[in-house]
Motif scaffolding. Sequence first.
Motif, PDB file in Angstrom:
ATOM      1  N   LEU A   1     -11.172 -53.880  54.032  1.00 19.65           N
ATOM      2  CA  LEU A   1     -10.337 -53.686  52.843  1.00 19.65           C
ATOM      3  C   LEU A   1      -9.331 -52.577  53.099  1.00 19.65           C
ATOM      4  O   LEU A   1      -9.664 -51.567  53.717  1.00 19.65           O
ATOM      5  N   ASP A   2      -8.116 -52.765  52.618  1.00 18.10           N
ATOM      6  CA  ASP A   2      -7.117 -51.693  52.644  1.00 18.10           C
ATOM      7  C   ASP A   2      -7.193 -50.841  51.387  1.00 18.10           C
ATOM      8  O   ASP A   2      -6.893 -49.646  51.416  1.00 18.10           O
ATOM      9  N   LEU A   3      -7.585 -51.472  50.287  1.00 16.05           N
ATOM     10  CA  LEU A   3      -7.606 -50.799  48.990  1.00 16.05           C
ATOM     11  C   LEU A   3      -8.652 -51.468  48.123  1.00 16.05           C
ATOM     12  O   LEU A   3      -8.874 -52.681  48.234  1.00 16.05           O
ATOM     13  N   ALA A   4      -9.306 -50.703  47.267  1.00 15.94           N
ATOM     14  CA  ALA A   4     -10.245 -51.262  46.303  1.00 15.94           C
ATOM     15  C   ALA A   4      -9.878 -50.754  44.917  1.00 15.94           C
ATOM     16  O   ALA A   4      -9.498 -49.592  44.751  1.00 15.94           O
ATOM     17  N   ILE A   5      -9.959 -51.632  43.924  1.00 16.04           N
ATOM     18  CA  ILE A   5      -9.705 -51.261  42.535  1.00 16.04           C
ATOM     19  C   ILE A   5     -10.950 -51.625  41.740  1.00 16.04           C
ATOM     20  O   ILE A   5     -11.393 -52.773  41.766  1.00 16.04           O
ATOM     21  N   GLY A   6     -11.502 -50.646  41.040  1.00 15.89           N
ATOM     22  CA  GLY A   6     -12.708 -50.913  40.269  1.00 15.89           C
ATOM     23  C   GLY A   6     -13.115 -49.684  39.488  1.00 15.89           C
ATOM     24  O   GLY A   6     -12.322 -48.765  39.286  1.00 15.89           O
ATOM     25  N   LEU A   7     -14.361 -49.679  39.033  1.00 12.69           N
ATOM     26  CA  LEU A   7     -14.876 -48.504  38.342  1.00 12.69           C
ATOM     27  C   LEU A   7     -14.820 -47.286  39.255  1.00 12.69           C
ATOM     28  O   LEU A   7     -15.059 -47.393  40.463  1.00 12.69           O
ATOM     29  N   HIS A   8     -14.485 -46.155  38.676  1.00 12.73           N
ATOM     30  CA  HIS A   8     -14.423 -44.912  39.443  1.00 12.73           C
ATOM     31  C   HIS A   8     -15.791 -44.651  40.063  1.00 12.73           C
ATOM     32  O   HIS A   8     -16.809 -44.640  39.377  1.00 12.73           O
ATOM     33  N   MET A   9     -15.822 -44.480  41.389  1.00 11.39           N
ATOM     34  CA  MET A   9     -17.089 -44.245  42.069  1.00 11.39           C
ATOM     35  C   MET A   9     -17.658 -42.887  41.672  1.00 11.39           C
ATOM     36  O   MET A   9     -16.932 -41.886  41.630  1.00 11.39           O
ATOM     37  N   ILE A  10     -18.937 -42.858  41.378  1.00 13.27           N
ATOM     38  CA  ILE A  10     -19.587 -41.625  40.929  1.00 13.27           C
ATOM     39  C   ILE A  10     -19.659 -40.612  42.066  1.00 13.27           C
ATOM     40  O   ILE A  10     -19.387 -39.429  41.891  1.00 13.27           O
ATOM     41  N   GLU A  11     -20.007 -41.095  43.258  1.00 19.06           N
ATOM     42  CA  GLU A  11     -20.193 -40.203  44.403  1.00 19.06           C
ATOM     43  C   GLU A  11     -18.852 -39.914  45.074  1.00 19.06           C
ATOM     44  O   GLU A  11     -18.051 -40.818  45.308  1.00 19.06           O
ATOM     45  N   ASN A  12     -18.600 -38.645  45.376  1.00 20.37           N
ATOM     46  CA  ASN A  12     -17.427 -38.269  46.157  1.00 20.37           C
ATOM     47  C   ASN A  12     -17.775 -38.363  47.636  1.00 20.37           C
ATOM     48  O   ASN A  12     -18.709 -37.721  48.107  1.00 20.37           O
ATOM     49  N   VAL A  13     -17.026 -39.173  48.361  1.00 21.29           N
ATOM     50  CA  VAL A  13     -17.250 -39.381  49.794  1.00 21.29           C
ATOM     51  C   VAL A  13     -16.047 -38.817  50.539  1.00 21.29           C
ATOM     52  O   VAL A  13     -14.899 -39.147  50.214  1.00 21.29           O
ATOM     53  N   GLY A  14     -16.298 -37.985  51.560  1.00 18.58           N
ATOM     54  CA  GLY A  14     -15.239 -37.233  52.204  1.00 18.58           C
ATOM     55  C   GLY A  14     -14.101 -38.059  52.759  1.00 18.58           C
ATOM     56  O   GLY A  14     -12.936 -37.651  52.695  1.00 18.58           O
ATOM     57  N   ASP A  15     -14.386 -39.232  53.329  1.00 13.70           N
ATOM     58  CA  ASP A  15     -13.323 -40.013  53.965  1.00 13.70           C
ATOM     59  C   ASP A  15     -12.759 -41.105  53.064  1.00 13.70           C
ATOM     60  O   ASP A  15     -11.924 -41.898  53.494  1.00 13.70           O
ATOM     61  N   ILE A  16     -13.211 -41.153  51.810  1.00 12.34           N
ATOM     62  CA  ILE A  16     -12.689 -42.125  50.848  1.00 12.34           C
ATOM     63  C   ILE A  16     -11.981 -41.370  49.728  1.00 12.34           C
ATOM     64  O   ILE A  16     -12.577 -40.525  49.063  1.00 12.34           O
ATOM     65  N   ALA A  17     -10.695 -41.670  49.543  1.00 10.99           N
ATOM     66  CA  ALA A  17      -9.914 -41.036  48.476  1.00 10.99           C
ATOM     67  C   ALA A  17      -9.904 -41.943  47.249  1.00 10.99           C
ATOM     68  O   ALA A  17      -9.942 -43.171  47.369  1.00 10.99           O
ATOM     69  N   GLN A  18      -9.869 -41.328  46.063  1.00 14.06           N
ATOM     70  CA  GLN A  18      -9.817 -42.073  44.804  1.00 14.06           C
ATOM     71  C   GLN A  18      -8.711 -41.526  43.913  1.00 14.06           C
ATOM     72  O   GLN A  18      -8.452 -40.318  43.922  1.00 14.06           O
ATOM     73  N   GLN A  19      -8.107 -42.406  43.148  1.00 10.56           N
ATOM     74  CA  GLN A  19      -7.116 -42.004  42.144  1.00 10.56           C
ATOM     75  C   GLN A  19      -7.440 -42.722  40.840  1.00 10.56           C
ATOM     76  O   GLN A  19      -7.469 -43.948  40.796  1.00 10.56           O
TER      77      GLN A  19
END
Length: 303
Positions: free
Chosen positions: A151-169
């Motif tokens: 996947l290049d991008l995922a759109i969904g519910l905001h992930m609860i866990e913060n993962v260092g190599d995954i950015a969220q907006q």
Amino acid sequence: MNIDELDLDYRLLRLFLTIYDEGSVTAAANRLGVGQPTVSHGLDRLRQIVGDPLFVRSGRGITPTAHADEMAERVRVVLQDLRNLARVDGFAPHDSNQSARFVIGTNDYEVAVILPELVRIVRGCAADIRLKVLPIHGDGDVIDRLRNGQLDLAIGLHMIENVGDIAQQTLFREHMACFYDADYHDVAPDTLDRYCAVPHARVIIGNNDHSAVDDALQAIGRKRKTVLQASTFASIASLIRGTDVIASLPSRLERHVMAGFAKCAFPVEFPEYSFAQAWHVRNAASAPHKWLRGEIFKISRRL
């Protein structure tokens, strides 16, 4: 002296091309802003690596050897490729010479609410932009597939866990509403008693049987009778139309898959929740990816 062709580097190749273009060691030194001994030393090193004199005296100047003539255009290409590696190119969606391919992971809520507008934007671009949309199944699935490049991008519910190599907006917030066929309900199921008294459909994505709505009801000592479970919102709409079954769904579906259904407030205390887009940090500086994320963010602001 041990000579390795891998000792060639950007500086030596640039020095060679400058001497070639200027036809003079002195002029090359002036152009490069260094002393003539530095250029002469670099040329000696090049001659040792290449095994050719490269330039020979001709009158008062120098002239390239046949091997230098062969090298020159190839060196120009190599230097340009090296410059390109060090440059983050822009992305111009209205340039017909540009192209981009994106694989987006999401589910049918986001497909209904966000992606139609994105497709219209893409089809209005001159660049060759192609989208592939795949379903996702929870945070772990999203993280793994962003990491491995599926996947290049995922759109969904905001992930609860913060993962260092995954950015969220965060894109927007949403709340629950009740949808029902008004022809089969004399009154809206907008009180807790009426809500619990009618049959329900629910959407469960993935392989689990967990429902946050049922958890909220259990917390206040109530429960509902679920007579139908499906994995997509669109299928719920098709299945409960013309029946007395109601569905508790995200409110923005009112304008999309639940168009034509009656809607009332959700009579259970239930917090709002956020939707977000997520990507792997390796794509953070990619110009096409930044353009895509920017368009999705602008769409979400208009919802």
